[in-house]
Design a protein around this motif. Sequence first.
Motif, PDB file in Angstrom:
ATOM      1  N   GLU A 173      -4.374 -14.732   5.501  1.00 52.68           N
ATOM      2  CA  GLU A 173      -5.752 -14.717   5.033  1.00 52.68           C
ATOM      3  C   GLU A 173      -6.321 -16.112   5.186  1.00 52.68           C
TER       4      GLU A 173
ATOM      5  N   ARG B   8       0.843  -1.195   0.000  1.00 53.65           N
ATOM      6  CA  ARG B   8       0.000   0.000   0.000  1.00 53.65           C
ATOM      7  C   ARG B   8       0.869   1.231   0.000  1.00 53.65           C
TER       8      ARG B   8
ATOM      9  N   TYR C  18     -17.107  -6.546   0.938  1.00 53.31           N
ATOM     10  CA  TYR C  18     -17.276  -7.946   0.536  1.00 53.31           C
ATOM     11  C   TYR C  18     -17.841  -8.848   1.612  1.00 53.31           C
TER      12      TYR C  18
END
Length: 517
Positions: A396, A380, A433
Motif C-alpha cells: 500500500e 478475506r 474512498y
Amino acid sequence: MAEDINRIIDELHIYEKKVLKAFESLGSKLSPEEVMESQKMDIKPVMSAAGSLESKGLIKVNKKVDEVISLSSVGKLYAEEGLPERRMLKVLGEKEALPMGELTKKAKLDKSESKIAIGWLMRKRWAVIDQGTVKITEDGKNALGKNENDEVLLDKLLESQKMLLFNPSKIIQQGYDLLVKRKGLIDVKKTTKHTLEITQKGMEILDAGIDLVEAATQLTHSQLKTGEWKNLKYRGYDVHAEYPEFFPGKMHPLRRIIEEIRDIFLNLGFTESRGPILESAFWNFDCLFQPQDHAAREMQDTFYIKNPQHSKLPADDLVGRVGQAHEDGGATGSEGWGYQWDKEVARQSVLRTHTTCVSARFLSENKPPLKMFSVGRVFRRETITYKHLPEFHQVEGIVAAEDINFRNLLGILKEFYKKLGFEVRFRPAYFPYTYLSTECEIYLPEKESWIELGGAGMFRPEVLEPLGVETPVLAFGLGIERLAMIRLGIKDIRMLYKSDLGWLRNLPVTQGIDLED
Ligand code: DAH
C-alpha cells in the motif's frame, strides 16, 4: 585429442600415475596386490587411485565376489550321522507308521531335533501326521534309497571341507538353497576379488609418457619465502569434476519479492509504516468512507472477530467527523451517504481486508508532505483454490503534498512496475474512498493477456477532511502473490505456501534480486 591427453596427464595424482605405470611392465590385467608390490604402495592408495582412474575411463575395475562354504560343527555332525529327518525316515522305512514319541526314541533324537525332523519330514513330503501318528508317504518310500540334494552337498563338504560356490551344478545349488535355510549348518564366507584392467584410453596416456614427479598440493611457508614455489610442479585442476550437491539456506521466494518491493519504495524515498492485522471496522472501512451496509463488509468477505469483539476507537472528534461525513458530508462539501451512522458497527473487530487502513492511520498521525508505503498480510473469506487464498499480501502506498495529482499517481505506478520488469496499463475503476480511481493491469506476453493487480486513486474529501488532511493524497494498494506467481512461473498460488522443498531448493538463489545494488 593430444590436448585432451595432456590435460588428463596434468590432472593425474601421483598415486594414479603410479598405478598406471604398473601396467607398463606387468601387462594389461593386474590384481591390486601386484600393483602394490611393483609400485611399493599400500592397498588403500591403490584402491582409491583405481577408483578415480576408473571414473576417468583409464582403467576398468572388475569385481568378482567369491562365496566359499564349509560345514559348521552341527553341519559336520549331520553329515556324518544323517539329517534328523533322514534318521526318522529310516525308522519309518521299517515300521511305516509310529506314534511320534516312539519314533523320536527309535531314531535316537532329542526333543529339539525331533521337532526339526518332523518339520522337514512334512516339508519334504516324506511323511504325514495323523492324530499323533507319523506315517510314511510314497515320496518317503522313494526317498529311502537315495540321497537328496542337501545330503549330496553335505557329503561333498565332509569330504573336501571347503567349497568355492562358483557356477555350481543344479544339484549343488538346490542343496545349497536347502541348507542355508537351516540355521547354523553351513558357514558362508564372501570374498571380493578385484582385477584392474587398463583401457584403450589408459594405454594412450601411458604411451604419451607420464613422469612420476610429485605435484605440489600444499605449499609450505618456506617454499613461499624462498621462492621455491616458482619451480614446483603443480597438478592440473579439474574444474568439471563432480561435486556433491548442497542446498544453502536462502530466502523464500515470496519474502524475496517483498524485500525487492520494499527496496524499490525505500529507494524512491517512501517512509515504511505498519498497522495492526486485527483492526477496527472504523479504520478498515468507516474512515475510508465505505458505508456501513457496503457489500465488502458482509460476512462472506470479512472475518469478524469474536474475541476481542470490539476494538478501541480513536479520539471522539475524529470519530464524530467520520460519522458526520457518512451521514450528511459534514464539512467535506459532500452530501454523504444519507443514513444513520452507527458507532457500534465501527467498533467491531475485523481481520483487515486490505492495507488501506494503514494509510488512513498514517494520515491521521502525520502532516503532509509525506510519502508512505506499507507491506502486509490481508484477509478475506475466500475458498482456497489455485488462484485464491484467504490470506495474502498487499503493498500500500500514499503520497500527500500540495501539487500532487492523478498523473503523478500513474507515473509512480508505472515506475514501480517497470522496476519489477512489468509493463502496466490503467483502467477506470470505482472505490468508495477515491476519485479518480483506477485499476492497474500488467501484460503477460506468454498469455498475450492483461491481468489485474490492484487499485489506486486520489483519496476523496470525505476521507481526507475528517482526518484533517488539507493536501491532495494519491493512494494505491497492490497484490503481491500474483506478481510472485508470474515471476516464478507457477500456476497455483498454493505453491507459495506449501513448503515444497524440492521446488524451493531448485529455485535460483538470486531470483529477482539484483545483487549488485
Ligand atoms: N484497497 C483496495 C483493495 O484491496 C485497493 C486500493 C484501491 C487501495 C484504491 C488504494 C486505493 O489505496 O486508492 O482492493
